[in-house]
Design an enzyme around this catalytic site. Structure first.
Site: not given
Length: 165
Positions: A60-62
């Site tokens: 999700t961060c990527a």
């Protein structure tokens, strides 16, 4: 202040005071991927989006890093600063391998940023990481948008953040 958020089925506590819309953004000093310091004052006169998350090495961060890179391709007066507890080396490796040139990264390494912005996770096995939050700061240094995502594995509301720019 303590806020509870979800993290893949676990409830964790986040401590600190979130920035307030309409007020001046709290000052900060973060570490760039070349180990130099990045400060809020470096962005004076331009819009700044703080894309805060736990680790650039999670899906999700990527995704949020890639998405902000795409969304801001035509916004010359805006910088996106992706902030996480990752070491600067990991952030540099990720953006380099992905070809992401519109976003910048900054590490909470050697910083009080997580506490100052109210995103420090202080319970559970992930304590010490940051919660997922987006803060939009205008060219005058005023907070225009704050979203603390209630479930860390969920992407932020990109359109709400971009709408205030």
């Amino acid at each position: 202040m303590t806020i509870q958020i979800g993290w893949r089925g676990e409830v964790v506590d986040v401590k600190g005071n979130l920035p307030t819309v309409g007020e001046k953004a709290p000052d900060f000093t973060l570490t760039a991927n070349d180990l130099s310091e990045i400060e809020l004052s470096d962005f004076a006169g331009q819009n700044l989006v703080l894309n805060i998350f736990p680790s650039i090495d999670t899906p999700t961060c990527a995704t949020s890093t890639r998405r902000f890179n795409e969304e801001l391709a035509n916004m010359n007066d805006t910088t996106v600063l992706c902030v996480s507890a990752d070491l600067p080396y990991a952030q540099k490796r990720f953006c380099g391998s992905e070809g992401l040139e519109r976003v910048r990264t900054a590490s909470t390494f050697r910083s009080t940023f997580s506490d100052d912005y109210g995103v420090t996770v202080f319970t559970g096995i992930r304590r010490g990481l940051t919660a997922r939050m987006v803060v939009v700061i205008d060219a005058g240094g005023t907070v225009r948008h704050v979203e603390l995502v209630k479930e860390v594995s969920t992407e932020p509301d990109y359109l709400a953040a971009l709408a205030v720019l």
